[in-house]
Enzyme design. Structure first.
Site, PDB file in Angstrom:
ATOM      1  N   GLU A  49       0.969  -1.161  -0.002  1.00  0.00           N
ATOM      2  CA  GLU A  49      -0.094   0.055  -0.091  1.00  0.00           C
ATOM      3  C   GLU A  49       1.021   1.413   0.025  1.00  0.00           C
ATOM      4  O   GLU A  49       1.340   1.567   0.955  1.00  0.00           O
ATOM      5  CB  GLU A  49      -0.833   0.131   1.389  1.00  0.00           C
ATOM      6  CG  GLU A  49      -2.127   0.831   1.168  1.00  0.00           C
ATOM      7  CD  GLU A  49      -1.737   2.333   1.430  1.00  0.00           C
ATOM      8  OE1 GLU A  49      -1.516   3.208   0.678  1.00  0.00           O
ATOM      9  OE2 GLU A  49      -1.805   2.546   2.849  1.00  0.00           O
TER      10      GLU A  49
ATOM     11  N   CYS B  96      -1.832   8.790   2.997  1.00  0.00           N
ATOM     12  CA  CYS B  96      -2.090   8.345   1.594  1.00  0.00           C
ATOM     13  C   CYS B  96      -3.001   8.791   0.742  1.00  0.00           C
ATOM     14  O   CYS B  96      -2.948   8.828  -0.370  1.00  0.00           O
ATOM     15  CB  CYS B  96      -1.631   6.775   1.606  1.00  0.00           C
ATOM     16  SG  CYS B  96      -0.215   6.240   2.332  1.00  0.00           S
TER      17      CYS B  96
END
Length: 457
Positions: free
Chosen positions: A230, A264
């Site tokens: 990720e 993110c």
């Protein structure tokens, strides 16, 4: 021994506490303990695993205030945000305690000539490499499904959050995890490569930068180990129209400044239709200029907090200056503190599309705003990214927003909301944002042996 792990208060840039990096002997001892523990943990009934993981969920919530104080000191997160993160982490662990037993049941399959069953078996010890921006949540979403699957975990946390790392291990042990099932390790980069190569490790999960992901994927591939990555994102946040531009700007700002912009899935590219663009930018500037420097341990309204480290603040400052050199305009902000990790909230416009700065991820309190004249241009701009993590589309006409959202290339997309948080939904991206999924029952599918058993009649 190295002194790479340390708690450095970003509000003062002072080292509070240091932790020794593990020796190679300590790493080998951890690998041996993990491998030994797996032989028992894999046979532990999933209902027993669920009781332990559920107790860990309770302990995280009970200790949210203390854990949030640690986060504030280590990486500058405001304590209310830290408490929210830790509560959500408890929800994640409870989700897996509640749902894994049913999801992981043996599944009979109709086949001629015999009986077949698909079984979901643990694979062994896993290495988790976790980042500093959400020190508890990132670990919970990796540990929850994998502990329920019967795997063991070696957890290498970020060098700037060693105290959070130790606290997590302590909670899991107190919850009842047998020794060796979850081990916190303070490892350096060379040791990480050796751990991944070790035959006792069956997979690696990393949340971090694109650069780190590429390095870990290379090592994992070379050693034929599965990886879940990720990575970064430059999430588009498209505003097609807004009857209340002030409200739209306020919502966009709250999303962008959350965790000091170090997320993110932050709305790193705010794309606004030209008829409301000028008013929107003016509102963003007004909001940014109304914020004062604050202490994350004692937060107040309309404050901004330090970034995770002095080096992070210096890096965002360099990125903004490069963008200006490329033609961007600083509408407000862009000021680096003399010594600490504070960076004034910044509104940036006119970043040339296609420039190096355009494709970079601004991991800090910088709102990049882009003007478009049509839905087609908005979609093209949104998809013109090396990343594909999340995104959002806003309109007073939900159907209009949904049609645009259908054209966005990301792993997650929202309509009329910056981001929805739930353990039920899968988290992950496409393109350079990585591969694999965390959260939801899909996370239970990543590191598990889907073995079929066939018994011939």
């Amino acid at each position: 021994m190295s002194q790479g792990y340390a708690v450095t208060n970003p509000a003062t840039n002072e080292v509070v506490e240091s932790f020794d990096t593990f020796t190679d002997e300590q790493i080998q001892e951890a690998l041996a303990k993990s491998h030994e523990a797996f032989q028992t943990w894999r046979k532990t009934p999933i209902e027993e695993r669920a009781k332990i993981v559920s107790r860990a969920a309770e302990l995280f919530k009970e200790r949210k205030a203390d854990l949030a104080k640690i986060e504030a000191q280590e990486m500058g997160k405001a304590t209310p945000e830290g408490e929210w993160e830790i509560n959500f982490s408890g929800d994640i662990l409870q989700f897996y305690a509640d749902n894994a037993p049913e999801h992981n049941k043996d599944k009979p399959v109709d086949v001629p000539g015999g009986k077949a069953t698909v079984r979901r078996l643990p694979v062994g010890s896993l290495l988790g490499i976790m980042p500093w921006n959400y020190p508890i949540y990132q670990v919970a979403r990796f540990a929850g499904p994998n502990l329920m699957n019967g795997n063991c975990i070696l957890l290498k946390h970020a060098e700037i959050t060693p105290k959070s790392a130790a606290a997590i291990e302590e909670i899991f042990r107190e919850a009842g995890l047998p020794e060796g099932v979850y081990i916190n390790i303070y490892a350096d980069h060379d040791q990480i490569a050796d751990i991944i190569a070790d035959p006792r490790i069956q997979g690696v999960s990393l949340t971090g930068s694109e650069r780190a992901g590429a390095a870990i994927a290379e090592i994992a591939g070379r050693n034929l180990k599965k990886a879940v990555l990720e990575l970064g994102g430059t999430d588009p946040y498209i505003i097609l129209d807004a009857a209340d531009v002030t409200k739209a700007a306020e919502e966009a700002w709250v999303k962008r400044i959350e965790n000091v912009g170090q997320a993110c899935t932050s709305n790193k590219r705010i794309i606004v239709m030209e008829d409301i663009y000028d008013e929107f930018v003016d509102e963003m500037v007004r909001i940014a200029e109304g914020m004062a420097q604050g202490d994350p341990s004692n937060p107040e309204d309309n404050q901004y907090y330090p970034m995770s480290s002095r080096s992070a603040a210096e890096n965002i400052d360099k990125q903004v200056q490069r963008a200006v050199d490329n033609g961007a305009t600083i509408r407000t902000g862009g000021e680096l503190h003399e010594t600490a990790a504070y960076y004034t909230p910044t509104v940036l416009t006119d970043v040339p599309v296609g420039s190096d700065s355009y494709y970079e991820e601004f991991f800090g309190p910088v709102a990049e705003i882009y003007k478009v004249s049509s839905e087609k241009e908005a979609v093209e701009l949104a998809n013109n990214s090396n990343y594909g993590l999340g995104g959002a589309v806003f309109s007073d006409d939900t159907e209009r927003a949904t049609k645009v959202a259908d054209q966005i290339d990301t792993g997650m997309i929202h309509v009329n909301l910056g981001q929805y948080f739930s353990p039920v939904l899968p988290f992950g991206g496409i393109k350079n944002s990585g591969y694999g999924r965390e959260l939801s029952v899909f996370a239970l599918d990543e590191f598990v042996n889907k073995q079929y058993l066939y018994i011939n009649d």
